[in-house]
Design an enzyme around this catalytic site. Structure first.
Site, PDB file in Angstrom:
ATOM      1  N   ARG A 131      -0.414   7.109 -40.974  1.00  0.00           N
ATOM      2  CA  ARG A 131       0.591   8.128 -41.383  1.00  0.00           C
ATOM      3  C   ARG A 131       0.666   8.320 -42.944  1.00  0.00           C
ATOM      4  O   ARG A 131       1.225   9.408 -43.590  1.00  0.00           O
ATOM      5  CB  ARG A 131       1.959   7.754 -41.003  1.00  0.00           C
ATOM      6  CG  ARG A 131       2.263   7.660 -39.583  1.00  0.00           C
ATOM      7  CD  ARG A 131       3.489   6.991 -39.141  1.00  0.00           C
ATOM      8  NE  ARG A 131       4.461   8.086 -39.633  1.00  0.00           N
ATOM      9  CZ  ARG A 131       5.888   8.112 -39.663  1.00  0.00           C
ATOM     10  NH1 ARG A 131       6.308   6.603 -39.572  1.00  0.00           N
ATOM     11  NH2 ARG A 131       6.651   8.969 -39.887  1.00  0.00           N
ATOM     12  N   ASP A 132      -0.164   7.397 -43.802  1.00  0.00           N
ATOM     13  CA  ASP A 132      -0.264   8.011 -45.117  1.00  0.00           C
ATOM     14  C   ASP A 132      -1.580   7.697 -45.735  1.00  0.00           C
ATOM     15  O   ASP A 132      -1.755   6.914 -46.797  1.00  0.00           O
ATOM     16  CB  ASP A 132       0.765   7.070 -45.995  1.00  0.00           C
ATOM     17  CG  ASP A 132       1.198   7.471 -47.330  1.00  0.00           C
ATOM     18  OD1 ASP A 132       0.975   8.705 -47.672  1.00  0.00           O
ATOM     19  OD2 ASP A 132       1.668   6.807 -48.059  1.00  0.00           O
ATOM     20  N   VAL A 133      -2.942   8.004 -45.032  1.00  0.00           N
ATOM     21  CA  VAL A 133      -3.892   7.951 -45.551  1.00  0.00           C
ATOM     22  C   VAL A 133      -4.090   8.686 -46.911  1.00  0.00           C
ATOM     23  O   VAL A 133      -3.882   9.930 -46.919  1.00  0.00           O
ATOM     24  CB  VAL A 133      -4.998   8.267 -44.425  1.00  0.00           C
ATOM     25  CG1 VAL A 133      -6.303   8.249 -45.205  1.00  0.00           C
ATOM     26  CG2 VAL A 133      -4.879   7.474 -43.255  1.00  0.00           C
TER      27      VAL A 133
END
Length: 247
Positions: free
Chosen positions: A58-60
Site C-alpha cells: 500500500r505504500d510502495v
C-alpha cells in the site's frame, strides 16, 4: 510495541536517485538499478503470493526500498500494509503517498495487489529517469508517467528520458523494456496491469540483456587489447605515441 528492522547501511533508494553533484552518494550504474528493481519486485511478489494471507504493501515507493552495504534491496515500512482475502479489500480512507497511489483507488476504494503494481510502475520510471513522481515546472505540476509519455510522443530518444548522470552508459534495449513495463503497470485500469510474477520474469530478462552486453563488450575489449599488443610487439613501437589514452 516496537518494529525491529535489519540495519540497512545503504539507506533508501530515493537518496541515490536525488543525490546532487556535491553529494557523497554515488550514481547507481544501470546494472545496479536493474538488480535493485528485480530484488524489490521479488519482495513484492513474496507479499502477494507467499504470505498467508497475502499482503498488499500500500505504500510502495523508492523511499521504502532500503539498501544494505552491498546495495541489496529490501522492501520496508509496512505501516500501511493490509492483508487481503479474495484479492480484494475495501479501505475507507486514501492511504499511500502522492504520485504513487493507484488512480482507481480514489474512486472505488477497492484495494488489490494491482495497486502495488501501479506504485511499482512509478518506481520503475523513477529508476530510469531519477525524477520525482510529481514534476514541478513553474506553476504547473505533471506526473512522471505523463512526462515520459510526452517526451517519447514527440520523438525523443531514450537519452532524453534516462538519468543524464549515467552519461549514456546504459543498455538501450533493456531501458526501453523497463519503460514499457512501467507504462503497463501504470495503466489507468487495474485489469490492464501485469502481475508481479510477470514483472519479476521481465526484469530478469532485462538484467540478462545487460549482463550479455557486458560480456560481449568485455570480449571485444580483450580482443582489441590483444590485437594492439600484437601490433606493438610486431612493429617494435607504440602505435599511439601521442594519441589519447585507451580505456
Amino acid at each position: 510495541m516496537a518494529l525491529v528492522y535489519e540495519y540497512m547501511s545503504g539507506g533508501s533508494l530515493r537518496t541515490y536517485l536525488t543525490a546532487g553533484k556535491d553529494s557523497n552518494v554515488r550514481v547507481l550504474s544501470w546494472e545496479e538499478r536493474l538488480r535493485i528493481l528485480l530484488e524489490a519486485a521479488q519482495g513484492l511478489l513474496y507479499l502477494h503470493t507467499e504470505c498467508n494471507p497475502p499482503i498488499i504493501h500500500r505504500d510502495v515507493k523508492t523511499a521504502n526500498i532500503l539498501l544494505n552495504h552491498m546495495l541489496e534491496a529490501k522492501i520496508a515500512d509496512f505501516g500501511l500494509s493490509k492483508a487481503f482475502q479474495d484479492n480484494r479489500s475495501h479501505i475507507p480512507t486514501i492511504a499511500g503517498t502522492q504520485g504513487y497511489v493507484d488512480p482507481e483507488y480514489y474512486s472505488s476504494f477497492k484495494l488489490t495487489e494491482k495497486s502495488d503494481v501501479y506504485s511499482f510502475g512509478v518506481v520503475l520510471l523513477e529508476m530510469v529517469t531519477s525524477k520525482h513522481p510529481i514534476i514541478v515546472g513553474g506553476r504547473e505540476k505533471i506526473h512522471l508517467t505523463q512526462w515520459v509519455k510526452q517526451n517519447l510522443a514527440i520523438g525523443s530518444n531514450m537519452d532524453d528520458v534516462v538519468d543524464s548522470r549515467l552519461f549514456g552508459r546504459y543498455d538501450v534495449n533493456s531501458a526501453w523494456k523497463v519503460v514499457e513495463l512501467a507504462m503497463s503497470c501504470c495503466s489507468e485500469t487495474s485489469a490492464q496491469r501485469p502481475l508481479m510474477s510477470h514483472l519479476v520474469s521481465e526484469l530478469k530478462e532485462c538484467l540478462d540483456l545487460v549482463l550479455g552486453t557486458s560480456s560481449v563488450m568485455d570480449t571485444v575489449r580483450s580482443s582489441s587489447s590483444r590485437r594492439i599488443a600484437f601490433e606493438v610487439a610486431k612493429n617494435g613501437e607504440s602505435l599511439l605515441p601521442d594519441g589519447p589514452s585507451i580505456r
